[in-house]
Design a protein around this motif. Structure first.
Motif, PDB file in Angstrom:
ATOM      1  N   PHE A 133       0.674  -1.301   0.108  1.00  0.00           N
ATOM      2  CA  PHE A 133       0.046  -0.150  -0.211  1.00  0.00           C
ATOM      3  C   PHE A 133       1.371   1.484   0.333  1.00  0.00           C
ATOM      4  CE2 PHE A 133      -3.687  -2.693   2.601  1.00  0.00           C
ATOM      5  CZ  PHE A 133      -4.063  -3.080   1.663  1.00  0.00           C
ATOM      6  N   ASP A 134       0.899   2.431  -1.102  1.00  0.00           N
ATOM      7  CA  ASP A 134       1.228   2.952  -0.777  1.00  0.00           C
ATOM      8  C   ASP A 134       0.232   4.554  -0.316  1.00  0.00           C
ATOM      9  OD1 ASP A 134      -1.046   4.903  -2.197  1.00  0.00           O
ATOM     10  OD2 ASP A 134      -0.274   3.497  -4.071  1.00  0.00           O
TER      11      ASP A 134
ATOM     12  N   LYS B 129      -3.957   7.241   3.663  1.00  0.00           N
ATOM     13  CA  LYS B 129      -4.323   8.290   3.899  1.00  0.00           C
ATOM     14  C   LYS B 129      -6.413   8.022   3.617  1.00  0.00           C
ATOM     15  CE  LYS B 129      -4.293  13.274   3.507  1.00  0.00           C
ATOM     16  NZ  LYS B 129      -3.210  14.412   2.322  1.00  0.00           N
ATOM     17  N   THR B 130      -6.014   8.014   2.133  1.00  0.00           N
ATOM     18  CA  THR B 130      -7.704   7.940   1.817  1.00  0.00           C
ATOM     19  C   THR B 130      -8.501   6.868   2.735  1.00  0.00           C
ATOM     20  OG1 THR B 130      -6.409   8.490  -0.796  1.00  0.00           O
ATOM     21  CG2 THR B 130      -8.499   7.378  -0.475  1.00  0.00           C
ATOM     22  N   ARG B 131      -8.516   5.501   2.392  1.00  0.00           N
ATOM     23  CA  ARG B 131      -8.763   4.604   3.128  1.00  0.00           C
ATOM     24  C   ARG B 131      -9.027   5.250   4.591  1.00  0.00           C
ATOM     25  NH1 ARG B 131      -8.663  -2.047   2.954  1.00  0.00           N
ATOM     26  NH2 ARG B 131     -10.917  -1.854   4.064  1.00  0.00           N
ATOM     27  N   ALA B 132      -8.251   5.644   5.619  1.00  0.00           N
ATOM     28  CA  ALA B 132      -8.586   6.160   6.267  1.00  0.00           C
ATOM     29  C   ALA B 132      -9.420   7.681   6.862  1.00  0.00           C
ATOM     30  CB  ALA B 132      -7.113   6.655   7.647  1.00  0.00           C
ATOM     31  N   GLN B 133     -10.374   8.207   4.934  1.00  0.00           N
ATOM     32  CA  GLN B 133     -10.689   9.268   5.386  1.00  0.00           C
ATOM     33  C   GLN B 133     -11.647   8.452   5.051  1.00  0.00           C
ATOM     34  OE1 GLN B 133     -10.041  11.654   1.992  1.00  0.00           O
ATOM     35  NE2 GLN B 133     -11.458  13.632   2.498  1.00  0.00           N
TER      36      GLN B 133
ATOM     37  N   THR C 227       0.012   5.526   9.426  1.00  0.00           N
ATOM     38  CA  THR C 227      -0.684   6.402   9.335  1.00  0.00           C
ATOM     39  C   THR C 227      -1.279   5.005   9.513  1.00  0.00           C
ATOM     40  OG1 THR C 227      -1.037   7.820   6.924  1.00  0.00           O
ATOM     41  CG2 THR C 227      -3.127   6.824   7.414  1.00  0.00           C
ATOM     42  N   ASN C 228      -3.191   5.467  10.135  1.00  0.00           N
ATOM     43  CA  ASN C 228      -3.873   3.639  10.780  1.00  0.00           C
ATOM     44  C   ASN C 228      -4.988   4.149   9.508  1.00  0.00           C
ATOM     45  OD1 ASN C 228      -5.428   1.643  11.473  1.00  0.00           O
ATOM     46  ND2 ASN C 228      -5.500   2.672  13.993  1.00  0.00           N
ATOM     47  N   PRO C 229      -4.815   2.865   8.637  1.00  0.00           N
ATOM     48  CA  PRO C 229      -6.208   2.909   7.489  1.00  0.00           C
ATOM     49  C   PRO C 229      -7.057   1.603   8.097  1.00  0.00           C
ATOM     50  CG  PRO C 229      -4.324   0.981   7.215  1.00  0.00           C
ATOM     51  CD  PRO C 229      -3.288   1.237   8.252  1.00  0.00           C
TER      52      PRO C 229
END
Length: 639
Positions: free
Chosen positions: A287-288, A293-297, A366-368
């Motif tokens: 995962f990049d 970041k996007t999944r966590a958002q 980051t925690n997804p």
């Protein structure tokens, strides 16, 4: 007497902005008022005080796998039922809830939206397609033929072999009119502060039968929701890749100024890919940072349980947790095309997934997988019935009958796998801590993760982390103390050097069973990136004491299967405590959530055994211990 007689005129004058003559009433005749804190404990209160219960995942006859299997109830029937009205079920049986829901989310499948009504009525475009005509003919037979046709339809869609004629796309009349009607039905039944009908849909992503569904929930009303069409899985306008769903969500918010979130489906049907440690759609690539970041958002929640079983944890993952084997559903993926293996389990059970999120945070920043918990039903009858004595099944073939528990639901002879009706669970609601019963109030609670799931009962639970002492329990206004001195479920603890305290309290369902115990489940990372977990019994009913192994003895069992019923002679109506983590290490990433366990009660299969006078096979579970799961509270170390 003088003061009481003058209260009304003083108030009126003050509201009118008129001065009160000094000789009319002396200042010493009015009580002094503190400027520090109002006398009323409710004045200036700004924290959520309403525990609202609802369903975040349910289907009407408009979903192909519901309508094709015999479901006839439509969206407006469902809303009337959810609001407390009596309806006739799909098999003609009268059914009513013991109490209405506070909110409801009708989540029809995106792919094929609108097609099932055309298949059932034999629309010309359907009858002109070989597959379409076959499904029409089989569905028209009803009974077992319709059930099998529904299973076949799901399987062919899962494997990408369904005819394009049956994959309606946005822009077609059948698709667009169905979406508009779904939005309109929600608007008709939405009554702010009384009953909230959210606008929602289920994105129906599948990879070779592995379930990647997400329920997409709007904060908004028709003005914004109708500016878009739901995002599909099937090309050319859709995609099975969650990245593309998140792009659609960003586009929606940019275009309309609205707000939307996605809730991953109960992950135990994904065969390990819902929360895979690498990118399924990029040949297993790492995962990049943008993905994390996007999944966590966009994905702040997960469906921890529903009628297709519980996904909190599994005995193979939590071998020392005596409550781990609860409504386990661990034999295959959605269409039973691939058997489950032990290697898949860590990526589809929520406790393990939360631990992997901590490891990502430690390694990548980051925690997804920072996920709060919701319940859902995934019921395909149009009837969300969550009580064991009022369960109308997951599909129309599962509506009450003498044979539904032992009927084969689905199977794969080549793999030697099948499962039966009794293995479905009564689903539980989502509970949100909200400031008001409106779309905004419910959505905002979901977005900040101040939510929890139960397996059916309406247990009330508060869970806070911060700075508390045992003396706080003497105060009946525990919520005010909770918010003033810490964070609620779904929140983040500040980095600290001393062990955090957790304030937790629970009240049984007013018409349900007493409580056995409250546990706090902790997960944490070690310096090498590996993870650990531990279950702590923090407060319980009765005078039991943990044994030499540290385990608390069972609460007992008052279930009488001949009635069936139970008594509240054991357990306790409410439980509360302040617990301090005895194993806290300020250098470790960690999460904590509370699990509330009821005393034993009869399972829905026990009610069937009595109502239909049948002897259930020995493997059929007849007793259950319902529970609630709060969203976690997270801790991250300094730096």
């Amino acid at each position: 007497m003088l003061r009481s007689n003058l209260l009304i005129p003083v108030a009126i004058c003050a509201l009118a902005g008129q001065a009160i003559a000094q000789d009319t009433i002396g200042t010493d005749s009015l009580p002094s008022v503190s400027s520090e804190r109002p006398y009323s404990p409710n004045a200036d209160r700004d924290f959520p005080t309403m525990a609202l219960f609802g369903d975040t995942h349910v289907h009407s006859a408009l979903s192909a796998d519901a309508g094709g299997g015999g479901t006839t109830l439509m969206p407006r029937d469902m809303y009337r039922f959810a609001r407390g009205g009596q309806v006739n079920s799909n098999t003609g049986q009268p059914v009513k809830l013991p109490r209405p829901f506070d909110f409801y989310m009708l989540t029809e499948h995106t792919d094929g939206m609108g097609v099932i009504t055309d298949i059932m009525r034999g629309a010309p475009n359907i009858m002109a397609d070989e597959q379409g005509k076959m499904f029409h003919d089989e569905f028209a037979k009803g009974g077992d033929a319709a059930k099998q046709a529904s299973i076949d339809l799901i399987a062919q869609f899962s494997q990408g072999t369904l005819s394009e004629a049956l994959l309606y796309q946005p822009g077609s009349a059948g698709y667009d009119n169905t979406w508009k009607d779904l939005v309109q039905a929600a608007e008709e039944f939405n009554e702010p502060h009384v009953f909230t009908a959210m606008i929602a849909y289920e994105w129906t992503s599948l990879v070779a039968g592995n379930n990647l569904h997400r329920n997409v929930i709007f904060r908004d009303g028709p003005k914004r929701a109708l500016q878009v069409s739901p995002f599909l899985m099937a090309p050319p306008k859709g995609s099975p890749d969650p990245r593309d769903l998140w792009k659609w969500m960003q586009t929606y918010e940019d275009k309309t100024g609205g707000d939307v979130l996605a809730i991953p489906h109960n992950p135990n049907l994904s065969n390990g890919i819902m929360f895979a440690p690498n990118d399924t759609f990029r040949d297993g690539a790492e995962f990049d940072p943008e993905y994390l970041k996007t999944r966590a958002q966009w994905e702040k929640l997960v469906e921890i349980g529903q009628t297709k079983g519980d996904s909190e944890t599994h005995p193979l993952l939590s071998p020392t947790d005596e409550f781990a084997d609860y409504e386990s559903w661990d034999w295959a993926n959605l269409d039973v095309s691939e058997a489950k293996t032990p290697e898949m389990l860590p990526f589809e059970y929520v406790r393990s997934v939360l631990q992997k999120g901590l490891a990502f945070e430690q390694a990548k920043g980051t925690n997804p997988f920072k996920l709060g918990f919701v319940g859902g039903s995934d019921i395909h009858t149009g009837l969300t019935t969550q009580d064991d004595d009022n369960f109308f099944g997951a599909f129309t073939w599962m509506e009450p009958s003498a044979t539904r528990a032992t009927s084969v639901a689905k199977g794969n002879d080549d793999l030697g796998i099948d499962y039966k009706g009794w293995q479905y669970a009564t689903p539980g609601p989502t509970a949100v801590w909200a400031t008001e019963n409106t779309r905004a109030g419910v959505f905002d609670a979901l977005e900040r993760r101040e939510v929890y799931a139960t397996t059916g009962p309406r247990i009330t639970v508060r869970f806070f982390g911060g700075d508390y002492t045992a003396g706080d329990l003497k105060n009946r206004d525990l919520a005010r103390i909770g918010y003033a001195n810490g964070v609620p479920m779904g929140g983040d603890l500040k980095a600290i050097d001393t062990a955090p305290a957790f304030l937790v309290y629970a009240l049984r369902d007013p018409i349900g069973a007493n409580l056995d115990r409250i546990q706090i489940i902790k997960g944490w990372t070690l310096s090498d990136g590996s993870t650990q977990e531990k279950v702590y019994d923090v407060v319980w009913s009765g005078d039991r004491l943990p044994g030499a192994d540290g385990k608390l003895p069972p609460v007992g069992n008052t279930v009488d299967l001949n009635i069936p019923s139970w008594t509240n002679d054991i357990g306790k109506a409410d439980l509360a405590t302040v617990w301090v983590d005895p194993d806290f290490d300020p250098s470790q990433h960690a999460f904590y959530y509370a699990r509330v366990i009821e005393i034993p009660t009869p399972r829905w299969t026990a009610y069937d055994a009595v109502k239909f006078d049948v002897d259930m096979p020995v493997e059929v579970k007849l007793i259950t211990q319902e529970r609630a799961y709060t969203s976690p509270i997270w801790y991250s170390p300094k730096g």
